[in-house]
Scaffold this active site. Structure first.
Site, mmCIF file in Angstrom:
data_model
loop_
_atom_site.group_PDB
_atom_site.id
_atom_site.type_symbol
_atom_site.label_atom_id
_atom_site.label_comp_id
_atom_site.label_asym_id
_atom_site.label_seq_id
_atom_site.Cartn_x
_atom_site.Cartn_y
_atom_site.Cartn_z
ATOM 1 N N CYS A 39 0.844 -1.189 0.000
ATOM 2 C CA CYS A 39 0.000 0.000 0.000
ATOM 3 C C CYS A 39 0.884 1.245 0.000
ATOM 4 C CB CYS A 39 -0.941 0.020 1.203
ATOM 5 S SG CYS A 39 -0.091 0.232 2.781
ATOM 6 N N ASP A 88 8.324 29.441 -28.096
ATOM 7 C CA ASP A 88 9.489 29.915 -28.832
ATOM 8 C C ASP A 88 9.185 29.644 -30.309
ATOM 9 O OD1 ASP A 88 12.187 30.724 -29.374
ATOM 10 O OD2 ASP A 88 12.645 28.609 -29.664
ATOM 11 N N CYS A 146 3.577 1.694 2.664
ATOM 12 C CA CYS A 146 4.865 0.998 2.454
ATOM 13 C C CYS A 146 5.840 1.898 1.702
ATOM 14 C CB CYS A 146 4.649 -0.297 1.675
ATOM 15 S SG CYS A 146 3.581 -1.504 2.477
#
Length: 805
Positions: free
Chosen positions: A105, A511, A108
């Protein structure tokens, strides 16, 4: 200190001037030297203290001084072992890709990251919940990799180097174990449910005490395999968290299972009361089934990323100095080796084509669906597929230095860096778990006072139904699915916040050169000024440019690619002007107007023949001007469609460019962009960008990732154009691997859709818990129904996230 005292580690005498000690098994012991002290402390820190408890004699050789498990970890410090999974940066910094086993989970993940970040020398730790891959950076001068692996083992997890093929094998092995646990739980639940029907019927119609006890004891025996085998992963996860003085989502599950089982055992032994063996076995079955489906869904959500890592073959054909072919493991390749890529084979390393012509499929790396031609001198990349003909390739990068490994690192970084929403979900889930345990105590106390017979069943139902799994999965599942979807289309997310910020963008800034345009001059038109045809003039110009290194030379050569060129003699480079050479006895010049001073005044074109911002190159002989070549940067394909699509989304669009005003104005007009600025240095672009953002505008900057690096770093979210090694070191939050600019608009749409899915997941998770807990607290939901509801809530969240794929 007596020389007769022996070293507790190796058994050798401790010298008079010793002073070396180590605490082992809770006691202080003398050591003979610093080496024994360091090894002993490492053994203790690695959780291998039992080595001293169970050894029966002192070691007879130096090899026996270290337990086998620790020696295996030391192998990972060897440079030859590390070269396949460790990349080394400057100043002793190294980074490794590892797989963590035992993750169940989000808690952990938190535990591993928190523990490792506290270790001196470890600079960065990020763990991907969906794939269980960890990226760990450390200073080799302060700590070794084996020590890091030992620390991971000490808190109850296993770590090993990531290998795509081995990872798939381990995944299949884990799936078999998971299926076996589900099967055991299913058989137990089925048999116990049949006995429970008899017990329920007996409670209504009457049943002899002996028969009831017999059925209860049989139910206990049938429940035991589910509790002590199938449910083992929940206990391990909860225990690891408790050892670190934390709680995780498996804590309430473990409490519910063990409370229900041992409570039922007590009732069975007493011979009175209600047993919950059927509820417990059904709970284990539902939980394991939901997690199995959830794990499969999570794996699908990162499928595209995992596919990238499986592209590189395990073996390669190396051509040795005697031109003999030998099949070797890919990790044995070195820079400078020559490898053979046969038609249909996957290229094993980055390199340059040294012999042969073919085409390569780079679709999984770039999103480009068409095979790209490859000839002498062209770059090829590990993981791409060679098509028509054999290619000899000189290796330039191997292992963690390849472009593919660079993509993998960027993917790991993006998936491991938690966006704000994911961090918020983790905090909510943590608070919720603590609040839940407090609530359970209050509810249990209330029912114990008012109706003790119902207290146990209600507490069990509340513990089960309120696990915050769905809440913790709400954001990570959606981000993983969206990221995987975009990778398939050639859009690589390299920062965790990218999608979240992209969904809120109100202003796109581009750009021009290399972003909206191709970034290289292309021959637009040939204007003849003599009786020599345009085609002949182009051939003459290309012939003169064969020996030139000027960027414009490639424009001419590409325009006549594959055609035979006249031979040139007496070639001459004219600095600042152009080139000259003799073809078929005639002296030609190619360059700007000054290349032939006698004819300079004739080098003029009408205004309608020149594109704004274009360069004109003149071809002349000794007597006349033959032609003028107009070269200009071209818009990228789909640039106009991309700008139009962004306009429809309601965002503002600007161009900030360092190019001349005439060229910027021309391209802005063609694209339909009203807001543009030209002749800007990078620091000026950054200043304009900061002014935009100061007013609350969320800006996405799109640039080439090289000269625009300061502006990309300053934007709310940045998109860098990149390919090849350029891509691997790009500084953008998002990297566009494909040449299709429409994917920028698609990424913006996916980001907004992702945020919509996350909000739906949050809404569902919170609504489920807020509605379900009160019903369970008043006894309207039975424990088995609570188990089903909790499992389905997590599954719904994951399946909803998969819509992003």
């Amino acid at each position: 200190m007596s020389a007769d005292s022996a070293c507790y580690h190796c058994g050798l005498p401790v010298p008079e001037a010793g002073g070396f000690h180590a605490v082992i098994l809770g006691e202080d012991h003398e050591m003979c030297c610093h080496g024994c002290q360091a090894v002993a402390e490492s053994i203790v820190a690695s959780g291998l203290e039992d080595y001293y408890r169970y050894r029966t004699e002192m070691p007879n050789s130096a090899e026996e001084l270290v337990p086998e498990d620790l020696r295996k970890l030391d192998l990972y410090d060897h440079p030859e072992v590390q070269k396949s999974f460790v990349v080394e940066n400057e100043d002793h910094l190294k980074q490794a890709s590892l797989v963590l086993e035992g993750i169940t989970c989000a808690a952990c993940i938190w535990l591993n990251e928190r523990h490792l970040k506290q270790i001196p020398g470890v600079s960065e730790v990020s763990v991907n919940y969906a794939s269980h891959r960890a990226r760990i950076s450390w200073d080799e001068s302060q700590i070794k990799l084996s020590a890091i692996l030992a620390e991971i083992r000490r808190i109850g997890y296993q770590a090993h180097p990531f290998n795509a093929q081995q990872q798939e094998e381990r995944r299949q092995a884990r799936r078999k174990i998971d299926i076996r646990r589900i099967a055991v739980a299913g058989i137990s639940a089925g048999q116990v449910m049949m006995l429970a029907v008899a017990l329920y019927a007996g409670a209504v119609q009457g049943m002899e005490f002996a028969t009831k006890q017999l059925l209860s004891w049989f139910s206990l025996l049938l429940t035991a395999p589910a509790i002590f085998y199938s449910a083992l992963p929940f206990y391990r996860s909860a225990w690891r968290a408790l050892k670190q003085r934390q709680v995780n989502m498996d804590t309430p599950i473990t409490l519910g299972l063990l409370t229900g089982f041992f409570g039922s055992v007590w009732v069975t032994m007493q011979g009175q009361g209600v047993v919950y063996y059927d509820t417990i076995t059904m709970l284990v079955l539902f939980l394991l089934g939901a997690r199995f489906l959830e794990q499969g869904a999570r794996e699908k959500s990162v499928e595209a990323a995992e596919n990238l890592l499986r592209l590189v073959p395990a073996m390669a054909t190396r051509v040795n100095a005697d031109q003999q072919h030998e099949l070797i493991p890919v990790h044995d390749l070195a820079v400078g080796d020559t490898i053979l890529a046969k038609p249909g084979e996957t290229i094993a390393a980055d390199g340059v084509v040294s012999e042969g012509e073919s085409s390569a499929d780079e679709s999984l790396l770039t999103g480009e669906s068409r095979p790209l031609p490859k000839a002498l001198g062209d770059r090829v990349y590990a993981g791409s597929i060679n098509y028509e003909s054999p290619l000899l390739i000189t290796v330039t990068s191997v292992g963690e230095q390849t472009v593919l490994a660079g993509i993998a690192r960027l993917l790991d970084r993006a998936q491991a860096q938690k966006p704000h929403l994911a961090q918020l979900a983790d905090r909510l889930a943590g608070w919720f778990t603590y609040a839940l345990l407090a609530l359970v105590i209050v509810i249990g106390w209330y029912w114990w006072l008012h109706s003790p017979a119902k207290a146990f069943e209600i507490v069990l139902a509340v513990l089960v139904i309120s696990c915050p799994c769905a809440l913790s999965l709400a954001a990570p599942a959606a981000f993983a699915a969206a990221g995987s979807h975009l990778v398939k289309r050639g859009v690589l997310l390299t920062r965790g916040h990218a999608l979240e910020t992209l969904s809120r963008v109100t202003h796109f800034v581009f750009d021009k050169t290399g972003t909206l345009t191709l970034g290289k001059p292309v021959l637009q038109r040939t204007i003849t000024m003599s009786d020599v045809s345009a085609d002949d003039c182009l051939l003459l110009a290309a012939s003169l440019e064969q020996v030139s290194e000027h960027p414009l030379a490639q424009s001419f050569l590409q325009a006549v690619a594959g055609r035979a060129l006249p031979s040139v003699s007496n070639s001459e480079n004219l600095p600042g002007k152009g080139v000259a050479g003799t073809i078929n006895g005639t002296r030609y010049r190619l360059g700007n107007a000054a290349v032939n001073s006698v004819l300079a005044e004739r080098c003029r074109l009408a205004d309608d023949e020149i594109i704004p911002g274009a360069t004109v190159v003149w071809l002349s002989d000794n007597e006349r001007v033959l032609a003028g070549f107009v070269l200009a940067d071209m818009l990228r394909p789909n640039a106009i469609e991309m700008i139009s699509a962004l306009h429809k989304r309601g965002v503002r669009i600007s161009i900030l460019s360092g190019d001349a005003a005439a060229a910027v104005e021309y391209h802005a007009h063609v694209l339909g962009i009203d807001d543009w600025q030209a002749d800007l240095a990078p620091e000026q672009k950054l200043e304009v960008l900061e002014k935009m953002q100061a007013g609350g505008t969320v800006v996405a900057m799109v640039g080439d990732g090289i000269n625009d690096a300061p502006v990309l770093a300053g934007a709310s979210v940045s998109i860098a154009m990149g390919s090849g090694t350029q891509m691997a070191r790009a500084s953008g939050d998002v990297v566009l691997l494909t040449e299709n600019l429409l994917e920028i608009d698609h990424a913006a749409g996916t980001a907004r859709f992702c945020m919509s899915v996350i909000k739906q997941n949050f809404g569902w998770s919170l609504a489920y818990n807020l509605l379900a807990i009160p019903f369970a607290a008043v006894g309207l939901i039975s424990p088995w129904l609570a188990a089903l509801g909790m499992s389905m809530s997590s599954l719904i969240v994951v399946l909803n996230a998969l819509r992003l794929r």
